[in-house]
Design an enzyme around this catalytic site. Structure first.
Site, mmCIF file in Angstrom:
data_model
loop_
_atom_site.group_PDB
_atom_site.id
_atom_site.type_symbol
_atom_site.label_atom_id
_atom_site.label_comp_id
_atom_site.label_asym_id
_atom_site.label_seq_id
_atom_site.Cartn_x
_atom_site.Cartn_y
_atom_site.Cartn_z
ATOM 1 N N HIS A 1 50.489 15.615 26.577
ATOM 2 C CA HIS A 1 50.188 16.414 25.394
ATOM 3 C C HIS A 1 49.977 17.889 25.708
ATOM 4 O O HIS A 1 49.755 18.682 24.795
ATOM 5 C CB HIS A 1 48.937 15.849 24.698
ATOM 6 C CG HIS A 1 48.861 14.359 24.708
ATOM 7 N ND1 HIS A 1 49.796 13.577 24.048
ATOM 8 C CD2 HIS A 1 48.021 13.482 25.341
ATOM 9 C CE1 HIS A 1 49.515 12.292 24.256
ATOM 10 N NE2 HIS A 1 48.435 12.216 25.048
ATOM 11 N N ASN B 1 54.253 7.795 33.300
ATOM 12 C CA ASN B 1 53.148 7.866 32.353
ATOM 13 C C ASN B 1 52.409 9.149 32.710
ATOM 14 O O ASN B 1 51.645 9.174 33.669
ATOM 15 C CB ASN B 1 52.212 6.658 32.473
ATOM 16 C CG ASN B 1 51.106 6.717 31.426
ATOM 17 O OD1 ASN B 1 50.896 7.763 30.790
ATOM 18 N ND2 ASN B 1 50.385 5.618 31.253
ATOM 19 N N TYR C 1 42.761 0.601 27.335
ATOM 20 C CA TYR C 1 43.824 0.554 28.344
ATOM 21 C C TYR C 1 43.958 -0.800 29.059
ATOM 22 O O TYR C 1 44.828 -0.956 29.914
ATOM 23 C CB TYR C 1 43.599 1.670 29.374
ATOM 24 C CG TYR C 1 43.629 3.059 28.767
ATOM 25 C CD1 TYR C 1 44.796 3.532 28.171
ATOM 26 C CD2 TYR C 1 42.489 3.875 28.759
ATOM 27 C CE1 TYR C 1 44.835 4.788 27.589
ATOM 28 C CE2 TYR C 1 42.523 5.135 28.190
ATOM 29 C CZ TYR C 1 43.699 5.591 27.601
ATOM 30 O OH TYR C 1 43.734 6.832 27.027
ATOM 31 N N GLU D 1 59.490 7.634 29.357
ATOM 32 C CA GLU D 1 58.050 7.919 29.231
ATOM 33 C C GLU D 1 57.343 6.658 28.732
ATOM 34 O O GLU D 1 57.805 6.049 27.761
ATOM 35 C CB GLU D 1 57.889 9.064 28.223
ATOM 36 C CG GLU D 1 56.446 9.376 27.855
ATOM 37 C CD GLU D 1 56.364 10.393 26.711
ATOM 38 O OE1 GLU D 1 57.383 11.049 26.388
ATOM 39 O OE2 GLU D 1 55.269 10.513 26.134
ATOM 40 N N ARG E 1 46.996 13.448 20.367
ATOM 41 C CA ARG E 1 47.842 12.604 21.240
ATOM 42 C C ARG E 1 49.211 12.323 20.622
ATOM 43 O O ARG E 1 50.053 11.685 21.231
ATOM 44 C CB ARG E 1 47.145 11.265 21.526
ATOM 45 C CG ARG E 1 45.904 11.395 22.351
ATOM 46 C CD ARG E 1 45.335 10.022 22.694
ATOM 47 N NE ARG E 1 43.921 10.102 22.935
ATOM 48 C CZ ARG E 1 43.365 10.419 24.101
ATOM 49 N NH1 ARG E 1 44.115 10.665 25.152
ATOM 50 N NH2 ARG E 1 42.054 10.483 24.226
ATOM 51 N N PRO F 1 47.065 11.916 35.491
ATOM 52 C CA PRO F 1 45.618 11.908 35.671
ATOM 53 C C PRO F 1 44.901 10.715 35.030
ATOM 54 O O PRO F 1 45.281 10.260 33.946
ATOM 55 C CB PRO F 1 45.164 13.217 35.004
ATOM 56 C CG PRO F 1 46.297 13.629 34.145
ATOM 57 C CD PRO F 1 47.539 13.110 34.778
ATOM 58 N N ASN F 2 43.909 10.254 35.747
ATOM 59 C CA ASN F 2 42.986 9.185 35.314
ATOM 60 C C ASN F 2 43.602 7.790 35.300
ATOM 61 O O ASN F 2 42.904 6.808 35.046
ATOM 62 C CB ASN F 2 42.371 9.510 33.936
ATOM 63 C CG ASN F 2 41.596 10.809 33.968
ATOM 64 O OD1 ASN F 2 40.711 10.967 34.815
ATOM 65 N ND2 ASN F 2 41.912 11.736 33.101
ATOM 66 N N ALA G 1 47.228 12.416 30.130
ATOM 67 C CA ALA G 1 46.901 13.512 29.209
ATOM 68 C C ALA G 1 47.879 14.681 29.315
ATOM 69 O O ALA G 1 48.025 15.456 28.357
ATOM 70 C CB ALA G 1 45.477 13.991 29.472
ATOM 71 N N ASP H 1 59.244 20.965 32.162
ATOM 72 C CA ASP H 1 60.249 21.843 32.769
ATOM 73 C C ASP H 1 60.776 21.263 34.077
ATOM 74 O O ASP H 1 61.972 21.380 34.376
ATOM 75 C CB ASP H 1 59.667 23.241 33.030
ATOM 76 C CG ASP H 1 59.577 24.081 31.764
ATOM 77 O OD1 ASP H 1 60.063 23.639 30.715
ATOM 78 O OD2 ASP H 1 59.018 25.190 31.839
ATOM 79 N N HIS I 1 53.443 4.678 27.788
ATOM 80 C CA HIS I 1 52.001 4.752 27.536
ATOM 81 C C HIS I 1 51.471 3.355 27.272
ATOM 82 O O HIS I 1 52.115 2.578 26.543
ATOM 83 C CB HIS I 1 51.704 5.630 26.319
ATOM 84 C CG HIS I 1 52.183 7.028 26.492
ATOM 85 N ND1 HIS I 1 51.504 7.942 27.253
ATOM 86 C CD2 HIS I 1 53.294 7.649 26.049
ATOM 87 C CE1 HIS I 1 52.176 9.078 27.262
ATOM 88 N NE2 HIS I 1 53.270 8.927 26.547
ATOM 89 N N LEU I 2 50.314 3.064 27.825
ATOM 90 C CA LEU I 2 49.684 1.767 27.560
ATOM 91 C C LEU I 2 49.276 1.669 26.094
ATOM 92 O O LEU I 2 49.536 0.668 25.420
ATOM 93 C CB LEU I 2 48.454 1.591 28.455
ATOM 94 C CG LEU I 2 48.740 1.538 29.954
ATOM 95 C CD1 LEU I 2 47.958 2.612 30.681
ATOM 96 C CD2 LEU I 2 48.415 0.178 30.512
ATOM 97 N N SER I 3 48.607 2.723 25.617
ATOM 98 C CA SER I 3 48.139 2.717 24.228
ATOM 99 C C SER I 3 49.245 3.263 23.325
ATOM 100 O O SER I 3 50.175 3.924 23.803
ATOM 101 C CB SER I 3 46.881 3.580 24.101
ATOM 102 O OG SER I 3 47.167 4.932 24.451
ATOM 103 N N ARG J 1 38.599 2.083 33.400
ATOM 104 C CA ARG J 1 38.582 3.140 32.403
ATOM 105 C C ARG J 1 38.826 2.582 30.993
ATOM 106 O O ARG J 1 39.876 2.005 30.725
ATOM 107 C CB ARG J 1 39.707 4.113 32.768
ATOM 108 C CG ARG J 1 39.999 5.145 31.756
ATOM 109 C CD ARG J 1 41.322 5.841 32.047
ATOM 110 N NE ARG J 1 41.488 6.925 31.119
ATOM 111 C CZ ARG J 1 42.641 7.500 30.836
ATOM 112 N NH1 ARG J 1 43.735 7.087 31.448
ATOM 113 N NH2 ARG J 1 42.710 8.461 29.976
ATOM 114 N N ARG K 1 46.598 7.014 17.567
ATOM 115 C CA ARG K 1 45.300 7.516 18.039
ATOM 116 C C ARG K 1 45.019 8.929 17.499
ATOM 117 O O ARG K 1 45.594 9.328 16.484
ATOM 118 C CB ARG K 1 45.282 7.453 19.571
ATOM 119 C CG ARG K 1 45.464 6.015 20.096
ATOM 120 C CD ARG K 1 45.396 5.954 21.597
ATOM 121 N NE ARG K 1 44.094 6.382 22.088
ATOM 122 C CZ ARG K 1 43.845 6.689 23.367
ATOM 123 N NH1 ARG K 1 44.819 6.608 24.263
ATOM 124 N NH2 ARG K 1 42.634 7.060 23.732
#
Ligand code: DQA
Length: 161
Positions: A80, A74, A23, A98, A111, A10-11, A77, A87, A100-102, A18, A107
């Protein structure tokens, strides 16, 4: 030829617009384009999928079983919160990296925990859009090592998928 599913949660369709201070300014399309260039030199095939919906991501992960050998994700959200995505990844048992940009560990406390990391080959976090490239490189190296060791079956793939 190795086939890898690149999943975004998402997002992430809003990358570039954003919170660019967190990001960066690259869009998801820019990132995917750079991955495609890498794919050419690595001699692999990439399939891209982004959704804001947990169930749609679960469906795509399930469908990956007969189509791909690895997953770069990625989860946004859902990293978390989503036991369902974890699963699904555990169910198909495809090697997963996995990204993540950040740097999620720098943070907010909520997170810091990832439901995905314990079942992933590894996690890359904090390198901006380079996290995807580093993650793809790590995943391809892992898959090639597994292939060499005979621990990966490519003959199970549906050729018309
Ligand atoms: C993110 C980090 C998550 O905490 C956040 O919810 C995102 C993006 C990242 O790439 O840094 O949507 O996955």
């Amino acid at each position: 030829m190795l086939s890898i599913l690149v999943l975004n949660g998402p997002n992430l369709n809003m990358l570039g617009k954003r919170e660019p201070e967190v990001y960066g300014s690259q869009s998801l399309q820019d990132i995917n384009q750079a991955l495609l260039q890498m794919a050419e030199s690595l001699d692999i095939t990439l399939t891209f999928f982004q959704s804001n919906h947990e169930g749609a991501l679960v469906d795509e992960i399930q469908a990956a079983l007969s189509r791909h050998q690895g997953i770069l994700i990625n989860p946004g959200a859902y990293t978390h919160t989503s036991v369902a995505i974890r699963d699904a990844l555990a169910a198909v048992a495809l090697p997963t990296v996995e990204v993540h940009l950040s740097n999620i560990h720098q943070r907010e406390a909520f997170r810091h925990h990832s439901y995905i990391a314990p079942i992933a080959v590894g996690q890359i976090s904090g390198f901006g859009s380079d996290s995807y490239r580093l993650g793809l490189e790590g995943l391809v190296r892992h898959l090639r090592q597994s292939l060499k060791a005979g621990a990966l079956r490519v003959d199970m793939l549906e050729t018309d998928a």
